[in-house]
Design an enzyme around this catalytic site. Structure first.
Site, PDB file in Angstrom:
ATOM      1  N   ASN A  85      -7.873   1.150  -0.398  1.00  0.00           N
ATOM      2  CA  ASN A  85      -7.143  -0.121  -0.372  1.00  0.00           C
ATOM      3  C   ASN A  85      -8.137  -1.270  -0.155  1.00  0.00           C
ATOM      4  OD1 ASN A  85      -5.541  -2.318   0.204  1.00  0.00           O
ATOM      5  ND2 ASN A  85      -4.244  -1.265   1.694  1.00  0.00           N
ATOM      6  N   HIS A 140      -0.240  -2.553  -6.196  1.00  0.00           N
ATOM      7  CA  HIS A 140      -1.231  -2.612  -5.115  1.00  0.00           C
ATOM      8  C   HIS A 140      -1.512  -1.181  -4.667  1.00  0.00           C
ATOM      9  CE1 HIS A 140      -3.321  -3.454  -1.495  1.00  0.00           C
ATOM     10  NE2 HIS A 140      -2.337  -3.067  -0.707  1.00  0.00           N
ATOM     11  N   CYS A 194      -2.443  -8.197   1.355  1.00  0.00           N
ATOM     12  CA  CYS A 194      -2.466  -7.365   0.138  1.00  0.00           C
ATOM     13  C   CYS A 194      -1.724  -7.994  -1.039  1.00  0.00           C
ATOM     14  CB  CYS A 194      -1.902  -5.982   0.446  1.00  0.00           C
ATOM     15  SG  CYS A 194      -2.885  -5.132   1.678  1.00  0.00           S
TER      16      CYS A 194
HETATM   17  O1  UT7 Z   1      -1.938  -2.412   2.344  1.00  0.00           O
HETATM   18  C1  UT7 Z   1      -0.747  -2.919   2.749  1.00  0.00           C
HETATM   19  C2  UT7 Z   1      -0.157  -2.427   3.962  1.00  0.00           C
HETATM   20  N1  UT7 Z   1      -0.443  -1.092   4.379  1.00  0.00           N
HETATM   21  C3  UT7 Z   1       0.203  -0.019   3.906  1.00  0.00           C
HETATM   22  O2  UT7 Z   1       0.985  -0.099   3.003  1.00  0.00           O
HETATM   23  C4  UT7 Z   1      -0.019   1.286   4.633  1.00  0.00           C
HETATM   24  C5  UT7 Z   1       1.284   1.940   4.944  1.00  0.00           C
HETATM   25  N2  UT7 Z   1       1.166   3.132   5.749  1.00  0.00           N
HETATM   26  C6  UT7 Z   1       0.598   4.286   5.324  1.00  0.00           C
HETATM   27  O3  UT7 Z   1       0.055   4.342   4.246  1.00  0.00           O
HETATM   28  C7  UT7 Z   1       0.728   5.497   6.185  1.00  0.00           C
HETATM   29  O4  UT7 Z   1       1.627   5.249   7.231  1.00  0.00           O
HETATM   30  C8  UT7 Z   1      -0.613   6.027   6.774  1.00  0.00           C
HETATM   31  C9  UT7 Z   1      -1.480   6.590   5.683  1.00  0.00           C
HETATM   32  C10 UT7 Z   1      -1.324   4.903   7.520  1.00  0.00           C
HETATM   33  C11 UT7 Z   1      -0.321   7.149   7.757  1.00  0.00           C
HETATM   34  O5  UT7 Z   1       0.387   8.183   7.104  1.00  0.00           O
HETATM   35  P1  UT7 Z   1       1.755   8.742   7.726  1.00  0.00           P
HETATM   36  O6  UT7 Z   1       2.185   9.821   6.838  1.00  0.00           O
HETATM   37  O7  UT7 Z   1       2.677   7.592   7.921  1.00  0.00           O
HETATM   38  O8  UT7 Z   1       1.252   9.329   9.087  1.00  0.00           O
HETATM   39  P2  UT7 Z   1       1.782   9.010  10.558  1.00  0.00           P
HETATM   40  O9  UT7 Z   1       1.220   7.736  11.040  1.00  0.00           O
HETATM   41  O10 UT7 Z   1       3.263   9.221  10.602  1.00  0.00           O
HETATM   42  O11 UT7 Z   1       1.112  10.193  11.357  1.00  0.00           O
HETATM   43  C12 UT7 Z   1       1.522  11.567  11.157  1.00  0.00           C
HETATM   44  C13 UT7 Z   1       0.575  12.448  11.962  1.00  0.00           C
HETATM   45  C14 UT7 Z   1       0.397  11.995  13.410  1.00  0.00           C
HETATM   46  O12 UT7 Z   1       0.253  13.142  14.215  1.00  0.00           O
HETATM   47  P3  UT7 Z   1       1.497  13.719  15.055  1.00  0.00           P
HETATM   48  O13 UT7 Z   1       1.896  12.600  15.959  1.00  0.00           O
HETATM   49  O14 UT7 Z   1       2.549  14.056  14.048  1.00  0.00           O
HETATM   50  O15 UT7 Z   1       0.909  14.890  15.748  1.00  0.00           O
HETATM   51  C15 UT7 Z   1      -0.903  11.246  13.374  1.00  0.00           C
HETATM   52  O16 UT7 Z   1      -1.544  11.231  14.622  1.00  0.00           O
HETATM   53  O17 UT7 Z   1      -0.728  12.428  11.373  1.00  0.00           O
HETATM   54  C16 UT7 Z   1      -1.686  12.050  12.363  1.00  0.00           C
HETATM   55  N3  UT7 Z   1      -2.747  11.295  11.716  1.00  0.00           N
HETATM   56  C17 UT7 Z   1      -3.812  11.885  11.141  1.00  0.00           C
HETATM   57  N4  UT7 Z   1      -4.173  13.167  11.020  1.00  0.00           N
HETATM   58  C18 UT7 Z   1      -5.314  13.439  10.376  1.00  0.00           C
HETATM   59  C19 UT7 Z   1      -2.840   9.948  11.559  1.00  0.00           C
HETATM   60  N5  UT7 Z   1      -3.960   9.658  10.894  1.00  0.00           N
HETATM   61  C20 UT7 Z   1      -4.580  10.829  10.632  1.00  0.00           C
HETATM   62  C21 UT7 Z   1      -5.778  11.169   9.954  1.00  0.00           C
HETATM   63  N6  UT7 Z   1      -6.104  12.476   9.838  1.00  0.00           N
HETATM   64  N7  UT7 Z   1      -6.591  10.249   9.405  1.00  0.00           N
END
Ligand code: UT7
Length: 332
Positions: A287, A257, A117
Site C-alpha cells: 500500500n 486502491h 489513500c
Molecule cells: O489504506 C487504507 C486504509 N487501510 C486499510 O484499508 C487496511 C484495512 N485493514 C486490513 O487490511 C486488515 O485489518 C489488516 C491486514 C491490517 C489485518 O488483517 P485482519 O485479518 O483484520 O487481522 P486482525 O487485525 O483481525 O488480526 C487477526 C489476528 C490477531 O491475532 P489473534 O488476536 O486472533 O490471536 C492479530 O494479532 O492476526 C494477528 N496478526 C498477525 N499475525 C501474524 C496481526 N498482524 C499479524 C501479522 N502476522 N503481521
C-alpha cells in the site's frame, strides 16, 4: 457552438525505489510469516526509498520528469502541479513547490493535498476542474508516499502493509468527451480515531515523550478500518456505475486502491467484474497510499485502449473515499 471541454489523462509515469522489502525480511523483524501476510493482504513485497535525505520529492520529481519526457513537453509548460500525499518532505513548504523546482516547472504553481489513500482521486478531481473551466492547459497530478518514514517496524499490524512509491498523470483538455466524466468523493472525520498519526501536528507537537511513545508512526485499528473500507469502497463504486448508466460489461477496468486484496475482491465482486478486468499489483508494492492508483495506471498503460471506461476507487484515512469514472484518452 463551443464543444464541452473535459480533462483527459494524456500520459502517466511511475517511480518505484529499487530496494525490495520482502515478507521473508519482515519475518526477521516482527512475529509474522509469509503465509499470514499473503493470505490476509495479498502482499509479497514492497519498495522502500533508501538513502540520506531522500523524501517524497525524490519519487514525485522522478515521476514528473519521466512524465514530461514521455509526453514530449517542457516542464515550463506545466500550469499547476498538485501533490497528493501524507508524507510531505517537510511540514512546510509544500512538497509541490519543491517538486516544481526540482523538475524546472518555473511557470507552475502548486499545492499539497492530504486525503490519505484517496488523495489521488481528490487531486484528479480538483485538477480536472482547472482544465474544464478552460483556465489551464496542462495540470500535473502526482500521488505518492514514503510510508516507510512513518511506519513502526516493530508493529506487525502495520509494517506488513505499507510501501513507498509515486505516480503522476498529465491532464490536458479534450473535446472528444474523453477523460474524467464523473466523480463521487466523500469524507467522514469521525473515522480519524481508527487511523491517524498521533503526534507531530499542531495538536501534539513533537517532544521527547512523543518520540519515546512511538506516536510519530501510523496508528491503525485494522479490523475497524477494514470494515469501513469494504463497505464504502464497494458502495461508492457501484453508485458511480449506476449514476452513469454503466453495466458491468461496460467497464473495461477497475483501478482500486491497493490496501488489501480482500477489499479489492469485495469491490470487484460488487461491480460484477471478474479478475481479468481488475488492476492488482499489491503483491509487488503493498500500500503506497496516494501512489497506488497512478502506479496501476502506469503498469497497465500499454493495455489500455482509447475510449475504455475505467473506474478508479479508493478508501483511506480521514476517513476519505470515492470513485472516479473516466474514459481513457489514448491507445497503447
Ligand atoms: O489504506 C487504507 C486504509 N487501510 C486499510 O484499508 C487496511 C484495512 N485493514 C486490513 O487490511 C486488515 O485489518 C489488516 C491486514 C491490517 C489485518 O488483517 P485482519 O485479518 O483484520 O487481522 P486482525 O487485525 O483481525 O488480526 C487477526 C489476528 C490477531 O491475532 P489473534 O488476536 O486472533 O490471536 C492479530 O494479532 O492476526 C494477528 N496478526 C498477525 N499475525 C501474524 C496481526 N498482524 C499479524 C501479522 N502476522 N503481521
Amino acid at each position: 457552438m463551443s464543444q464541452k471541454v473535459t480533462a483527459a489523462i494524456t500520459a502517466v509515469q511511475g517511480y518505484l525505489p529499487e530496494f525490495r522489502l520482502t515478507n521473508q525480511v519482515l519475518e526477521t523483524l516482527v512475529d509474522t510469516n509469509d503465509a499470514w501476510i499473503t493470505e490476509r493482504t495479498g502482499i509479497k513485497e514492497r519498495r522502500i526509498l533508501t538513502g540520506k535525505d531522500q523524501g517524497l520529492s525524490t519519487m514525485a520529481a522522478g515521476a514528473v520528469k519521466g512524465l514530461c519526457a514521455k509526453r514530449g513537453i517542457d516542464p515550463m509548460e506545466i500550469d499547476l502541479l498538485i501533490c497528493c500525499t501524507v508524507t510531505a518532505d517537510m511540514q512546510f513548504p509544500a512538497t509541490a513547490n519543491i517538486v516544481c523546482d526540482m523538475v524546472g516547472a518555473k511557470n507552475a504553481w502548486g499545492f499539497d493535498l492530504n486525503a490519505a489513500c484517496s488523495g489521488f482521486l481528490y487531486g484528479l478531481t480538483t485538477g480536472s476542474q482547472f482544465i474544464e473551466t478552460g483556465k489551464y492547459k496542462k495540470v500535473v497530478v502526482v500521488g505518492g508516499d514514503k510510508m516507510s518514514s512513518i511506519i513502526d517496524y516493530t508493529d506487525r499490524a502495520t509494517c506488513i502493509i505499507f510501501g513507498d512509491g509515486a505516480g503522476a498523470v498529465l491532464l490536458e483538455p479534450s473535446t472528444e468527451g474523453l477523460g474524467i466524466i464523473d466523480a463521487i468523493l466523500r469524507s467522514d472525520g469521525s473515522g480519524c480515531q481508527y487511523l491517524h498519526q498521533k503526534a507531530g501536528g499542531s495538536r501534539r507537537p513533537a517532544t521527547e515523550r512523543t518520540v519515546e511513545a512511538r506516536e510519530h508512526f501510523v496508528y491503525q485499528e485494522g479490523k475497524a478500518v477494514f470494515k469501513f473500507a469494504v463497505t464504502n469502497m464497494a458502495d461508492v463504486s457501484a453508485e458511480i456505475m449506476e449514476k452513469n448508466g454503466l453495466k458491468s460489461e461496460d467497464v473495461a477496468w477497475l483501478v482500486p486502491h491497493q490496501a488489501n486484496k480482500r477489499i479489492i475482491d469485495a469491490t470487484a465482486h460488487r461491480m460484477g467484474l471478474d479478475d481479468s478486468r481488475v488492476m492488482v499489483n499489491i503483491e509487488k508494492y503493498g500500500n503506497t497510499t496516494s501512489g497506488t492508483i497512478p502506479l496501476c495506471l502506469w503498469e497497465w498503460e500499454p493495455r489500455l485502449k482509447k475510449g475504455d471506461n475505467i473506474i478508479l476507487s479508493a478508501f483511506g484515512g480521514g476517513f476519505t473515499w470515492g470513485a472516479v469514472y473516466l474514459k481513457w484518452a489514448y491507445g497503447g
